[in-house]
Design a protein around this motif. Structure first.
Motif, PDB file in Angstrom:
ATOM      1  N   LEU A 102      61.821  91.025  43.833  1.00 20.07           N
ATOM      2  CA  LEU A 102      60.898  92.142  44.013  1.00 20.07           C
ATOM      3  C   LEU A 102      59.881  91.831  45.111  1.00 20.07           C
ATOM      4  O   LEU A 102      59.519  90.674  45.323  1.00 20.07           O
ATOM      5  CB  LEU A 102      60.140  92.420  42.708  1.00 20.07           C
ATOM      6  N   THR A 103      59.433  92.866  45.801  1.00 14.93           N
ATOM      7  CA  THR A 103      58.277  92.674  46.666  1.00 14.93           C
ATOM      8  C   THR A 103      57.051  92.528  45.772  1.00 14.93           C
ATOM      9  O   THR A 103      57.077  92.891  44.581  1.00 14.93           O
ATOM     10  CB  THR A 103      58.064  93.879  47.592  1.00 14.93           C
ATOM     11  N   ILE A 104      55.976  91.986  46.339  1.00 16.55           N
ATOM     12  CA  ILE A 104      54.748  91.845  45.556  1.00 16.55           C
ATOM     13  C   ILE A 104      54.281  93.211  45.069  1.00 16.55           C
ATOM     14  O   ILE A 104      53.879  93.370  43.905  1.00 16.55           O
ATOM     15  CB  ILE A 104      53.660  91.161  46.403  1.00 16.55           C
ATOM     16  N   GLU A 105      54.363  94.209  45.931  1.00 10.05           N
ATOM     17  CA  GLU A 105      53.912  95.553  45.554  1.00 10.05           C
ATOM     18  C   GLU A 105      54.748  96.111  44.403  1.00 10.05           C
ATOM     19  O   GLU A 105      54.210  96.699  43.462  1.00 10.05           O
ATOM     20  CB  GLU A 105      53.979  96.474  46.764  1.00 10.05           C
ATOM     21  N   ASP A 106      56.075  95.928  44.488  1.00  6.50           N
ATOM     22  CA  ASP A 106      56.951  96.438  43.421  1.00  6.50           C
ATOM     23  C   ASP A 106      56.701  95.719  42.102  1.00  6.50           C
ATOM     24  O   ASP A 106      56.698  96.347  41.027  1.00  6.50           O
ATOM     25  CB  ASP A 106      58.425  96.278  43.825  1.00  6.50           C
ATOM     26  N   TYR A 107      56.483  94.409  42.185  1.00  8.46           N
ATOM     27  CA  TYR A 107      56.205  93.654  40.960  1.00  8.46           C
ATOM     28  C   TYR A 107      54.911  94.145  40.314  1.00  8.46           C
ATOM     29  O   TYR A 107      54.859  94.375  39.100  1.00  8.46           O
ATOM     30  CB  TYR A 107      56.105  92.164  41.269  1.00  8.46           C
ATOM     31  N   LEU A 108      53.868  94.312  41.102  1.00  6.08           N
ATOM     32  CA  LEU A 108      52.592  94.760  40.552  1.00  6.08           C
ATOM     33  C   LEU A 108      52.693  96.174  39.996  1.00  6.08           C
ATOM     34  O   LEU A 108      52.043  96.498  38.988  1.00  6.08           O
ATOM     35  CB  LEU A 108      51.499  94.679  41.625  1.00  6.08           C
ATOM     36  N   HIS A 109      53.508  97.000  40.624  1.00  2.11           N
ATOM     37  CA  HIS A 109      53.719  98.355  40.107  1.00  2.11           C
ATOM     38  C   HIS A 109      54.377  98.290  38.732  1.00  2.11           C
ATOM     39  O   HIS A 109      53.963  99.007  37.803  1.00  2.11           O
ATOM     40  CB  HIS A 109      54.594  99.157  41.073  1.00  2.11           C
ATOM     41  N   ARG A 110      55.371  97.437  38.579  1.00  2.32           N
ATOM     42  CA  ARG A 110      56.021  97.268  37.277  1.00  2.32           C
ATOM     43  C   ARG A 110      55.050  96.692  36.254  1.00  2.32           C
ATOM     44  O   ARG A 110      55.038  97.107  35.091  1.00  2.32           O
ATOM     45  CB  ARG A 110      57.237  96.354  37.405  1.00  2.32           C
ATOM     46  N   LEU A 111      54.256  95.726  36.692  1.00  2.00           N
ATOM     47  CA  LEU A 111      53.306  95.085  35.782  1.00  2.00           C
ATOM     48  C   LEU A 111      52.275  96.091  35.267  1.00  2.00           C
ATOM     49  O   LEU A 111      51.839  96.008  34.112  1.00  2.00           O
ATOM     50  CB  LEU A 111      52.601  93.938  36.509  1.00  2.00           C
ATOM     51  N   ALA A 112      51.898  97.052  36.113  1.00  2.00           N
ATOM     52  CA  ALA A 112      50.879  98.038  35.746  1.00  2.00           C
ATOM     53  C   ALA A 112      51.445  99.238  34.988  1.00  2.00           C
ATOM     54  O   ALA A 112      50.679 100.070  34.486  1.00  2.00           O
ATOM     55  CB  ALA A 112      50.161  98.531  37.009  1.00  2.00           C
ATOM     56  N   SER A 113      52.768  99.323  34.879  1.00  2.00           N
ATOM     57  CA  SER A 113      53.391 100.487  34.259  1.00  2.00           C
ATOM     58  C   SER A 113      53.274 100.467  32.737  1.00  2.00           C
ATOM     59  O   SER A 113      52.918  99.446  32.144  1.00  2.00           O
ATOM     60  CB  SER A 113      54.872 100.559  34.651  1.00  2.00           C
ATOM     61  N   ARG A 114      53.602 101.575  32.120  1.00  2.00           N
ATOM     62  CA  ARG A 114      53.568 101.680  30.660  1.00  2.00           C
ATOM     63  C   ARG A 114      54.898 101.194  30.080  1.00  2.00           C
ATOM     64  O   ARG A 114      55.594 101.906  29.364  1.00  2.00           O
ATOM     65  CB  ARG A 114      53.280 103.123  30.244  1.00  2.00           C
ATOM     66  N   GLU A 115      55.242  99.953  30.441  1.00  2.00           N
ATOM     67  CA  GLU A 115      56.449  99.302  29.956  1.00  2.00           C
ATOM     68  C   GLU A 115      56.053  97.926  29.433  1.00  2.00           C
ATOM     69  O   GLU A 115      55.133  97.297  29.968  1.00  2.00           O
ATOM     70  CB  GLU A 115      57.482  99.165  31.074  1.00  2.00           C
ATOM     71  N   PRO A 116      56.732  97.444  28.399  1.00  2.00           N
ATOM     72  CA  PRO A 116      56.335  96.158  27.807  1.00  2.00           C
ATOM     73  C   PRO A 116      56.658  94.943  28.674  1.00  2.00           C
ATOM     74  O   PRO A 116      56.063  93.877  28.500  1.00  2.00           O
ATOM     75  CB  PRO A 116      57.130  96.109  26.498  1.00  2.00           C
ATOM     76  N   THR A 117      57.611  95.088  29.593  1.00  2.00           N
ATOM     77  CA  THR A 117      57.957  93.972  30.481  1.00  2.00           C
ATOM     78  C   THR A 117      57.989  94.458  31.921  1.00  2.00           C
ATOM     79  O   THR A 117      58.370  95.601  32.173  1.00  2.00           O
ATOM     80  CB  THR A 117      59.333  93.380  30.116  1.00  2.00           C
ATOM     81  N   PRO A 118      57.582  93.597  32.853  1.00  2.00           N
ATOM     82  CA  PRO A 118      57.003  92.269  32.661  1.00  2.00           C
ATOM     83  C   PRO A 118      55.595  92.360  32.112  1.00  2.00           C
ATOM     84  O   PRO A 118      54.934  93.388  32.257  1.00  2.00           O
ATOM     85  CB  PRO A 118      57.002  91.676  34.075  1.00  2.00           C
ATOM     86  N   GLY A 119      55.159  91.280  31.472  1.00  2.00           N
ATOM     87  CA  GLY A 119      53.819  91.258  30.892  1.00  2.00           C
ATOM     88  C   GLY A 119      53.125  89.952  31.197  1.00  2.00           C
ATOM     89  O   GLY A 119      53.380  89.301  32.214  1.00  2.00           O
ATOM     90  N   GLY A 120      52.260  89.545  30.274  1.00  2.00           N
ATOM     91  CA  GLY A 120      51.455  88.351  30.497  1.00  2.00           C
ATOM     92  C   GLY A 120      52.268  87.088  30.667  1.00  2.00           C
ATOM     93  O   GLY A 120      51.903  86.212  31.461  1.00  2.00           O
ATOM     94  N   GLY A 121      53.376  86.981  29.945  1.00  2.00           N
ATOM     95  CA  GLY A 121      54.196  85.784  30.054  1.00  2.00           C
ATOM     96  C   GLY A 121      54.781  85.618  31.446  1.00  2.00           C
ATOM     97  O   GLY A 121      54.797  84.516  31.999  1.00  2.00           O
TER      98      GLY A 121
END
Length: 207
Positions: free
Chosen positions: A5-24
């Motif tokens: 993933l690009t950094i932007e795509d990863y952060l978008h996924r991290l900020a989404s209303r989905e359980p993964t990816p998360g803190g781990g």
């Protein structure tokens, strides 16, 4: 896969209303950045000026590269195992038999989900040990990056501590609960070492 993933795509996924990816997963990437920073400092501690410590610096750079790769793999693995926990919680529970199976599945999935956090402890502690070494002889021009590495490793360890404590409260397997409790204590000790590195760097820069 997080690594692709690009950094932007990863952060978008991290900020989404989905359980993964998360803190781990974030903990793994904290460690990856910590290892990368150490690799950079080590590589700046080579050449004629650092001839006496160059072999040590090169060894730290190689170790940091390996830890960086493991950290990325760890972030990806955490996403997978936590997805299994979510799936277990979504199992039906309409009758006693289903409830029993759901409870068993949740326990097993949560135990497996604890493994990446134990790896965070292992990798984070190794990174902090390398940072302690570079603090002694690393290039003073990039000394602040040793502190940045220690702080990033501390962030990964702190995330692991919270996650392990949550898992310990939800588990019923005594052996695993005790193992997580011992790991939390070890992580807290490593976090204190990271704090000392950061404080030492700030003191040196202020002198």
């Amino acid at each position: 896969m997080i690594a692709r993933l690009t950094i932007e795509d990863y952060l978008h996924r991290l900020a989404s209303r989905e359980p993964t990816p998360g803190g781990g997963a974030a903990a793994g990437l904290h460690l990856a950045q910590a290892a990368a920073l150490l690799g950079m400092v080590a590589r700046f501690t080579t050449g004629q000026r650092y001839r006496e410590v160059e072999s040590r610096a090169e060894g730290i750079a190689e170790a940091s590269d390996r830890l960086r790769e493991r950290s990325i793999q760890l972030a990806e693995r955490d996403e997978l195992v936590f997805a299994a926990v979510i799936s277990a919680y979504r199992l039906p529970r309409e009758d006693p038999e289903q409830q029993q199976e759901r409870t068993r599945s949740i326990e097993q999935a949560t135990i497996l989900a604890a493994d990446p956090q134990l790896d965070v402890l292992d990798i984070g502690t190794q990174i902090i040990s390398l940072a302690e070494q570079l603090l002694e002889f690393g290039n003073q021009m990039v000394l602040s990056d040793v502190a940045a590495s220690a702080d990033a490793a501390r962030a990964g360890l702190g995330t692991a501590v919270v996650t392990m404590e949550i898992n310990a409260r939800s588990l019923h397997t005594t052996e695993v609960v005790e193992r997580l409790g011992a790991a939390v204590q070890q992580a807290e000790q490593a976090m204190c070492r990271a704090d000392r590195i950061s404080a030492a760097v700030r003191k040196a820069l202020a002198a």
